[in-house]
Enzyme design. Structure first.
Site, PDB file in Angstrom:
ATOM      1  N   THR A 475       0.800  -1.214   0.000  1.00 43.56           N
ATOM      2  CA  THR A 475       0.000   0.000   0.000  1.00 43.56           C
ATOM      3  C   THR A 475       0.836   1.269   0.000  1.00 43.56           C
ATOM      4  O   THR A 475       0.348   2.331  -0.359  1.00 43.56           O
ATOM      5  CB  THR A 475      -0.850   0.034   1.282  1.00 43.56           C
ATOM      6  N   GLY A 669      -7.519   2.874   1.115  1.00 40.48           N
ATOM      7  CA  GLY A 669      -7.229   1.550   0.547  1.00 40.48           C
ATOM      8  C   GLY A 669      -8.400   0.882  -0.141  1.00 40.48           C
ATOM      9  O   GLY A 669      -8.215   0.082  -1.048  1.00 40.48           O
ATOM     10  N   GLU A 670      -9.614   1.179   0.289  1.00 41.38           N
ATOM     11  CA  GLU A 670     -10.736   0.374  -0.185  1.00 41.38           C
ATOM     12  C   GLU A 670     -11.735   1.115  -1.059  1.00 41.38           C
ATOM     13  O   GLU A 670     -12.428   0.515  -1.884  1.00 41.38           O
ATOM     14  CB  GLU A 670     -11.427  -0.283   1.016  1.00 41.38           C
TER      15      GLU A 670
HETATM   16 MO1  MOS Z   1      -9.261  -4.901   4.010  1.00 42.09          MO
HETATM   17  S1  MOS Z   1     -10.630  -6.197   3.145  1.00 42.09           S
HETATM   18  O1  MOS Z   1     -10.117  -4.349   5.383  1.00 42.09           O
HETATM   19  O2  MOS Z   1      -7.924  -5.825   4.420  1.00 42.09           O
END
Ligand code: MOS
Length: 704
Positions: A475, A669-670
């Site tokens: 990341t 990240g999501e």
């Molecule tokens: Mo993410 S699916 O919260 O690692």
């Protein structure tokens, strides 16, 4: 001395990049070890039943085989409360592919060959792997993932739907999907000294070291310590480099326990275990299939009066995981009457788990396609529909938003993407291709988990080391934390060295829920401030100070804190073959402050690419006769490849969320995957005039 505040917000290159591109970065399985042995699992070939006999004679006779471990002789675990982790503890089989044994050998080849010679016989019991909305036995879990309540019911949805001028009432489905990080799950376990006390327990001085590809070394340590009945300080988990996880490495899985059990057979020797790509499909978690009924009621002007999002999904009969698929619908739009629910079927399937944006990713496919259908029914532009339904305050909690800029994202994206050129559905033919544009909204909550600690040490010579047991799973956490520390200490980026990826480092929460930078970063800021408070600007060499992430987050109680985004897609549908191409995608995001635009962009476009993959390719196929995921490799479980990903771009609003901790960042990240598949499905409708409500969108569906 000069105080620098120049690192956060700059596109610093990955600090570990040179190590990775030169091959010096030691990924778990590749790390050089002295005298390693190799483990290869034996997996159940039935979906449910009992092992009646195991003949390992032939396997044990293979040259180089050191041990064959099965439920008959595996160590008894101290805690078998988590059935997924209760590996080799009984003769029962709960899903096809579950571990029933492991071979330890001098070479990976010998281990694998011998594993194929272990003869296992079973008593088969009836099994059930098929999810249907009308099946008996659906149940409401106590809560859903993330600790959210299972159902909500606000106002009178039925009356509002009855009275609505315009309604949408549709069922949307998403298939079983599988995380496929580039680096398969791997563990290397070493018992030292490896003495076992009588009765199967561990000696007082037994120590376990586990090199692991994980999103959280501290989580693996605490879980394995509990499973094996060891004090946590006798367990060390090391994971400096991780080749992707997306949630599948967010918590320990059965292979961690299997590696540790296998290592018991050869005390003192490291035992290496890597799941094959095929094994990952049964053992690394997956996203549940979903059946989602969405009902929307609106006035003729498109203002929502009712939103109902009712989800049916599966869990494994051996362990519950309830994806929070309908949770986003609770806060997204301003309808006064809202109902959400989750119902589970407990099936004889592998254990589902986290996969990037659990909940929002499948949930927003359904919700945002339904919104597109409502826009069509109302004769409204889909962006205008969303603007009209943008709530002033969080409909669920009644709290003000810390910053809700969805409409700005939509308008900014519309201008950049050329939204004005969008035509009526099925009317734009270029050559033999139908061209269309689609949009969807995106959201993801702000999470800052308590429990992280950082320590700062002055090395002398102007150099600082910052230690925190966090994980960089690709990341950019390594780089972001270096930037955060540099600014908090007021020094240059190159003056700071960060150490992460080891449970011997101070505690850190899991790399999950898009919470890493905010949680660990808050601890780093606190530690740097504590350091300066004690030592000032001229510390002596060896000076050290640490701090916990501040527990209190009063703003999180006062504000509704979510990131938002607008996803745009252009698709071209081949009029003869039904093949869908996505020449352009654009995401416009509002995520608070961006610590590193280079690694942030990579997260956004990576998430959007997973969304493209979800829209067009990904589908796990369960053979209900055998309980087997038949397309269990990358030859048959299709994911987007380079040729599928043409022009995926992401931009973001220039902002800081003053309520989101010391960094003003909400996590990134999501959100990139959320809504991306809906934008593509909506673009397909605009291109071809065909509404697809079941993923993935394959050519056969469009040809019909
Ligand atoms: Mo993410 S699916 O919260 O690692």
């Amino acid at each position: 001395m000069t105080v620098w505040r120049e690192a956060v917000g700059t596109p610093a290159a990955r600090v570990e990049g040179p190590a990775k591109v030169t091959g010096r970065a030691g990924y778990t399985y590749d790390r050089p070890m002295t005298d390693p042995a190799y483990a290869y699992p034996v997996q159940a070939t039935i979906a449910r039943g009992r092992v009646t006999s195991i003949d390992s004679t032939a396997a044990a006779g293979v040259e180089g085989v050191l041990a064959v471990v099965t439920h008959r002789d595996a160590a008894r675990l101290a805690d078998t409360g988590d059935a997924e982790l209760a590996v080799l503890q009984s003769d029962e089989v709960g899903f096809r592919g579950q571990f029933v044994g492991v071979v330890v050998a001098e070479t990976p080849q010998a281990a694998r060959y011998a594993a194929g010679l272990v003869r296992v016989e079973y008593e088969q019991w009836p099994h059930d792997t098929e999810l249907r909305a009308d099946r008996p036995g659906l149940y409401a879990p106590e809560q859903v993932n993330g600790g959210f309540v299972t159902d909500t019911d606000e106002g009178d949805v039925d009356a509002a739907l009855e009275a609505a001028a315009v309604t949408v009432d549709r069922v949307y489905t998403t298939p079983m999907e599988f995380n496929n990080p580039m680096e398969p799950h791997a563990s290397v376990a070493v018992w030292d000294p490896g003495e076992w006390a009588p009765g199967g327990g561990f000696a007082e001085d037994a120590r376990l070291t586990l090199f692991d590809s994980t999103q959280g070394p501290h989580v693996v340590r605490s879980t394995l310590a509990q499973v094996f009945g060891l004090p946590p300080e006798r367990v060390r988990v090391i994971s400096p480099y991780v080749g992707g996880g997306f949630g599948s490495k967010g918590m320990p899985h059965a292979h961690n326990v299997l590696a540790v059990l296998a290592a018991r057979a050869v005390p003192g020797r490291p035992v290496k275990l890597a799941l094959t790509r095929q094994q990952m499909f049964a053992l690394a978690g997956h996203r549940t299939p979903t059946i989602q009924r969405v009902r929307l009621g609106a006035g003729a002007d498109g203002r929502l009066t009712a939103v109902a999002h009712e989800v049916v999904e599966h869990t494994s009969a051996i362990k519950e995981f309830a994806e929070q698929t309908a949770v986003g619908a609770r806060m997204m739009y301003a309808a006064p009457n809202r109902r959400t629910s989750h119902r589970l079927a407990a099936l004889d399937v592998p254990v589902p788990s986290w996969m990037r944006a659990p909940g929002e990713a499948p949930g927003f496919f359904a919700l945002e396609v339904a919104m597109d259908e409502l826009a069509q029914a109302c004769g409204l532009d889909p962006i205008e529909l969303r603007a009209r339904n943008d709530p002033e305050v969080d409909p669920e909690s009644g709290r003000p938003w810390s910053g809700r800029h969805l409409v700005r994202c939509l308008r900014e994206g519309a201008a950049r993407f050329g939204w004005a050129e969008r035509t009526a559905p099925g009317t734009r033919l270029v050559g033999r291709e139908l061209v269309g544009l689609g949009v969807a909204a995106s959201t993801y909550p702000y999470y800052r988990f308590p429990g992280s600690r950082a320590v700062v040490e002055y090395e002398g010579g102007g150099r600082y080391t910052v230690r925190i047991g966090a994980a960089d799973i690709g990341t950019g956490a390594w780089t972001a934390l270096t930037q955060i520390a540099a600014d908090a200490l007021g020094c240059r980026l190159r003056a700071v060295r960060v150490e992460i990826g080891d449970s011997d480092l101070p505690a850190a929460t899991v790399a999950g829920g898009s919470s890493g930078t905010t949680s660990w970063g808050s601890a780093v800021v606190a530690a740097c401030r504590a350091f300066r408070h004690v030592y000032g600007e001229q510390p002596p060499a060896g000076a050290e100070a640490g701090a916990d992430m501040p527990d209190d987050d009063p703003d999180a109680e006062r504000f509704a804190m979510h990131s938002f985004g607008a996803q745009f897609a252009e698709v071209r549908v081949d009029a003869d073959t039904g093949e869908v191409r996505v020449p352009r995608m654009l995401g416009v995001f509002s995520v608070g402050r961006v610590v590193n635009p280079r690694t942030a962009r990579s997260q956004f476009i990576g998430g959007m690419t997973m969304g493209l993959s979800m829209a067009l390719h990904e589908r796990g196929v369960l053979d209900h006769r055998t309980g087997h995921v038949i397309n269990h490799d990358l030859a048959e479980y299709h994911i987007a490849t380079h040729a599928d990903v043409v022009d995926v771009d992401a931009v973001w609003l220039d902002e800081e969320d003053v309520h989101a901790g010391p960094l003003g960042a909400r996590g990134i990240g999501e959100i990139g995957i959320v809504g991306a598949a809906a934008a593509i499905a909506n673009a397909v409708h605009n291109a071809a005039g065909v509404r697809v409500r079941d993923l993935p969108i394959t050519p056969d569906v469009l040809l019909r």
